[in-house]
Design a protein around this motif. Structure first.
Motif, PDB file in Angstrom:
ATOM      1  N   LEU A 219     -63.956 -32.450  26.564  1.00 20.12           N
ATOM      2  CA  LEU A 219     -62.803 -32.986  27.291  1.00 20.12           C
ATOM      3  C   LEU A 219     -62.758 -34.498  27.165  1.00 20.12           C
ATOM      4  N   LYS A 220     -61.619 -35.010  26.738  1.00 19.26           N
ATOM      5  CA  LYS A 220     -61.427 -36.460  26.672  1.00 19.26           C
ATOM      6  C   LYS A 220     -61.525 -37.044  28.085  1.00 19.26           C
ATOM      7  N   ASN A 221     -62.252 -38.140  28.194  1.00 20.40           N
ATOM      8  CA  ASN A 221     -62.477 -38.788  29.500  1.00 20.40           C
ATOM      9  C   ASN A 221     -63.099 -37.824  30.513  1.00 20.40           C
ATOM     10  N   HIS A 222     -64.102 -37.089  30.043  1.00 16.94           N
ATOM     11  CA  HIS A 222     -64.706 -36.082  30.905  1.00 16.94           C
ATOM     12  C   HIS A 222     -65.424 -36.693  32.103  1.00 16.94           C
ATOM     13  N   GLU A 223     -65.879 -37.944  31.989  1.00 17.32           N
ATOM     14  CA  GLU A 223     -66.559 -38.560  33.133  1.00 17.32           C
ATOM     15  C   GLU A 223     -65.629 -38.670  34.341  1.00 17.32           C
ATOM     16  N   THR A 224     -64.367 -39.018  34.087  1.00 19.20           N
ATOM     17  CA  THR A 224     -63.406 -39.096  35.185  1.00 19.20           C
ATOM     18  C   THR A 224     -63.202 -37.728  35.814  1.00 19.20           C
ATOM     19  N   TYR A 225     -63.127 -36.710  34.986  1.00 16.48           N
ATOM     20  CA  TYR A 225     -62.957 -35.345  35.489  1.00 16.48           C
ATOM     21  C   TYR A 225     -64.147 -34.935  36.360  1.00 16.48           C
ATOM     22  N   VAL A 226     -65.354 -35.195  35.890  1.00 23.96           N
ATOM     23  CA  VAL A 226     -66.561 -34.816  36.627  1.00 23.96           C
ATOM     24  C   VAL A 226     -66.667 -35.595  37.935  1.00 23.96           C
ATOM     25  N   ASN A 227     -66.457 -36.887  37.855  1.00 20.04           N
ATOM     26  CA  ASN A 227     -66.773 -37.763  38.983  1.00 20.04           C
ATOM     27  C   ASN A 227     -65.694 -37.827  40.057  1.00 20.04           C
ATOM     28  N   TYR A 228     -64.449 -37.527  39.698  1.00 15.05           N
ATOM     29  CA  TYR A 228     -63.368 -37.791  40.656  1.00 15.05           C
ATOM     30  C   TYR A 228     -62.432 -36.622  40.943  1.00 15.05           C
ATOM     31  N   VAL A 229     -62.369 -35.628  40.054  1.00 16.85           N
ATOM     32  CA  VAL A 229     -61.489 -34.480  40.317  1.00 16.85           C
ATOM     33  C   VAL A 229     -62.291 -33.444  41.088  1.00 16.85           C
ATOM     34  N   GLY A 230     -61.971 -33.276  42.360  1.00 10.80           N
ATOM     35  CA  GLY A 230     -62.774 -32.396  43.192  1.00 10.80           C
ATOM     36  C   GLY A 230     -61.959 -31.472  44.052  1.00 10.80           C
ATOM     37  N   HIS A 231     -62.654 -30.693  44.824  1.00 13.15           N
ATOM     38  CA  HIS A 231     -62.039 -29.807  45.804  1.00 13.15           C
ATOM     39  C   HIS A 231     -61.539 -30.654  46.973  1.00 13.15           C
ATOM     40  N   PRO A 232     -60.309 -30.461  47.464  1.00 15.15           N
ATOM     41  CA  PRO A 232     -59.360 -29.361  47.264  1.00 15.15           C
ATOM     42  C   PRO A 232     -58.261 -29.611  46.236  1.00 15.15           C
ATOM     43  N   PHE A 233     -58.530 -30.194  45.150  1.00 14.18           N
ATOM     44  CA  PHE A 233     -57.694 -30.113  43.946  1.00 14.18           C
ATOM     45  C   PHE A 233     -56.480 -31.028  43.866  1.00 14.18           C
ATOM     46  N   ILE A 234     -56.167 -31.816  44.871  1.00 14.90           N
ATOM     47  CA  ILE A 234     -54.971 -32.654  44.776  1.00 14.90           C
ATOM     48  C   ILE A 234     -55.366 -34.091  44.467  1.00 14.90           C
ATOM     49  N   TRP A 235     -54.397 -34.846  43.939  1.00 17.08           N
ATOM     50  CA  TRP A 235     -54.626 -36.246  43.569  1.00 17.08           C
ATOM     51  C   TRP A 235     -53.440 -37.067  44.064  1.00 17.08           C
ATOM     52  N   LYS A 236     -53.723 -38.075  44.879  1.00 18.65           N
ATOM     53  CA  LYS A 236     -52.661 -38.955  45.377  1.00 18.65           C
ATOM     54  C   LYS A 236     -52.466 -40.099  44.399  1.00 18.65           C
ATOM     55  N   LYS A 237     -51.242 -40.254  43.917  1.00 18.20           N
ATOM     56  CA  LYS A 237     -50.962 -41.228  42.867  1.00 18.20           C
ATOM     57  C   LYS A 237     -51.190 -42.659  43.323  1.00 18.20           C
ATOM     58  N   GLY A 238     -50.988 -42.938  44.611  1.00 23.34           N
ATOM     59  CA  GLY A 238     -51.135 -44.309  45.086  1.00 23.34           C
ATOM     60  C   GLY A 238     -52.560 -44.717  45.403  1.00 23.34           C
ATOM     61  N   PHE A 239     -53.507 -43.798  45.303  1.00 25.11           N
ATOM     62  CA  PHE A 239     -54.903 -44.107  45.586  1.00 25.11           C
ATOM     63  C   PHE A 239     -55.653 -44.399  44.290  1.00 25.11           C
ATOM     64  N   SER A 240     -56.717 -45.177  44.406  1.00 27.02           N
ATOM     65  CA  SER A 240     -57.630 -45.362  43.280  1.00 27.02           C
ATOM     66  C   SER A 240     -58.461 -44.098  43.091  1.00 27.02           C
ATOM     67  N   LYS A 241     -59.223 -44.046  42.009  1.00 24.33           N
ATOM     68  CA  LYS A 241     -60.116 -42.912  41.794  1.00 24.33           C
ATOM     69  C   LYS A 241     -61.098 -42.771  42.946  1.00 24.33           C
ATOM     70  N   GLU A 242     -61.650 -43.901  43.359  1.00 21.39           N
ATOM     71  CA  GLU A 242     -62.635 -43.883  44.434  1.00 21.39           C
ATOM     72  C   GLU A 242     -62.007 -43.428  45.754  1.00 21.39           C
ATOM     73  N   GLN A 243     -60.794 -43.884  46.031  1.00 26.26           N
ATOM     74  CA  GLN A 243     -60.116 -43.482  47.269  1.00 26.26           C
ATOM     75  C   GLN A 243     -59.785 -41.992  47.250  1.00 26.26           C
ATOM     76  N   ASN A 244     -59.353 -41.491  46.109  1.00 23.01           N
ATOM     77  CA  ASN A 244     -59.057 -40.070  46.015  1.00 23.01           C
ATOM     78  C   ASN A 244     -60.285 -39.225  46.306  1.00 23.01           C
ATOM     79  N   PHE A 245     -61.405 -39.628  45.709  1.00 19.57           N
ATOM     80  CA  PHE A 245     -62.622 -38.838  45.917  1.00 19.57           C
ATOM     81  C   PHE A 245     -63.095 -38.919  47.358  1.00 19.57           C
ATOM     82  N   LYS A 246     -62.994 -40.099  47.937  1.00 19.01           N
ATOM     83  CA  LYS A 246     -63.490 -40.293  49.300  1.00 19.01           C
ATOM     84  C   LYS A 246     -62.599 -39.620  50.335  1.00 19.01           C
ATOM     85  N   LYS A 247     -61.280 -39.723  50.170  1.00 22.35           N
ATOM     86  CA  LYS A 247     -60.364 -39.276  51.213  1.00 22.35           C
ATOM     87  C   LYS A 247     -59.790 -37.882  50.986  1.00 22.35           C
ATOM     88  N   LEU A 248     -59.769 -37.426  49.726  1.00 22.58           N
ATOM     89  CA  LEU A 248     -59.088 -36.160  49.432  1.00 22.58           C
ATOM     90  C   LEU A 248     -59.997 -35.130  48.771  1.00 22.58           C
TER      91      LEU A 248
END
Length: 380
Positions: A219-248
């Motif tokens: 997977l291209k850019n697999h580190e981002t997928y591993v480190n930041y795409v988590g349960h429960p599966f949604i991503w807020k466009k206005g948040f940073s990667k770190e904010q998404n992982f921490k808050k969502l």
């Protein structure tokens, strides 16, 4: 609103220069097969348009890409949501100009992806008319005839399970052989006519034990997928990667662990039910991967930095010896990880005890969703 949605899909998947540089940039190369995951880039609940979802890849995509590589074919995976996260100007059209592919396979597993997948397929075919556009997944399988009838830029659809069909298709297309009548599970076009090959491939336990579900580097850019795409599966466009992982997210890097395939139940709300699978894939009973293979997957996932294994495969809640034995093996191997387990029924006490002994921390838990038609029971 419709026009706004059109623009957003185009913006997030098609327009702008390709990102250059970066440790995980995929070097320009010729690919036998590029697999693309298209999340749903817009939501229709308030706040409108703020979230990206369907971000987890269907678990079989890694296995498909790895199977091709095992057989000597070049294959990569691109997640258009991850690419947008890394660079809002990512352009799949420019990417394909630099990474020529013989086959582009788009996953259409969940129906929510349908619009985005079709628009991406159309754009790719418009720019590269000789490129073979393939769809697969549960939704594509169910609507295979309608899709080919309505969208002439889609060349073929693999119905049901895809390992051997994809392997044979890529082999033929690399040899410039367009006679595809012996590719199992394939609906395709021949001289303008839609052909429907026999749905003859259904993976056995031996088949799935040959698959590797953890070649995440494909997977291209697999580190981002591993480190930041988590349960429960949604991503807020206005948040940073770190904010998404921490808050969502649940705060733990979560890996969907492949245990097996199939289901004996027929829940009315689930397209993966026994009735659906018999119709869509011809699978008539669940199958399990071997304990050894599951242990290998856990170790590989932990090696990528994952922390929690996510299991949604519990076909026989009243007979859970398989998982009791698996948990014992995890303890024997001294594997340290967490687990989230979605129960399809009420777990037995033996199962609960084994789960707690193996995953004693509060970060591990069982998910239970009891349903009943009785108002009395609902109020308990």
């Amino acid at each position: 609103m419709t026009h706004l949605f059109f623009r957003r899909v185009d913006r997030y998947t098609l327009v702008g220069p390709v990102r250059e540089g970066g440790e995980d940039s995929m070097k320009a190369e010729e690919l036998d097969c590029l697999l693309i995951h298209t999340p749903k880039f817009d939501n229709w609940y308030k706040p409108l348009g703020d979230f990206i979802w369907i971000n987890y890849l269907p678990i079989g995509i890694f296995a498909l890409a790895d199977l091709l590589v095992q057989h000597g074919y070049s294959s990569k995976i691109v997640h258009l949501g991850i690419e947008w996260i890394e660079d809002h100007n990512f352009n799949v059209i420019d990417f394909l100009r630099e990474n020529k592919a013989k086959v582009v396979a788009l996953s259409l597993h969940w129906h929510h992806q349908s619009y985005g997948v079709i628009k991406v397929a159309e754009a790719i075919k418009t720019n590269y008319p000789d490129l073979f556009i393939l769809l697969g997944g549960f939704t594509a399988s169910y609507y295979h005839k309608e899709i080919l009838e309505e969208f002439p830029f889609v060349d073929a659809i693999i119905r049901g399970e895809a390992e051997i069909p994809l392997l044979k298709l890529v082999e033929k297309l690399r040899e410039k052989d367009r006679d595809l009548q012996d590719v199992p599970n394939l609906t395709w076009r021949r001289n303008g006519e839609i052909m429907e090959n026999e749905l003859s491939y259904v993976a056995t336990e031996e088949d799935i034990n040959r698959l590797r579900f953890t070649n995440i580097r494909l997977l291209k850019n697999h580190e981002t997928y591993v480190n930041y795409v988590g349960h429960p599966f949604i991503w807020k466009k206005g948040f940073s990667k770190e904010q998404n992982f921490k808050k969502l997210s649940i705060g733990s890097k979560t890996f969907p662990l492949a245990i097996g395939r199939g289901c004996p139940m027929s829940c009315t709300w689930c397209s993966g039910s026994a009735v659906s699978q018999k119709f869509i894939t011809k699978r008539i009973k669940p199958i399990y991967r071997s304990t050894d293979k599951i242990i290998d997957s856990i170790k590989e996932a932990l090696g990528y930095g994952y922390e929690t294994m996510y299991v949604v495969f519990d076909p026989f809640p009243e007979k859970q010896e398989f998982f009791v034995d698996l948990f014992a093996r995890i303890r024997e191997e001294k594997i340290r990880c967490e687990m989230i387990f979605e129960c399809h029924g009420l777990p037995t006490k033996t199962f609960i005890d084994a789960f707690h002994d193996t995953f004693p921390n509060k970060e591990s838990f069982l998910c239970i969703s009891p349903e009943t038609g009785s108002e009395r029971l609902r109020k308990i």
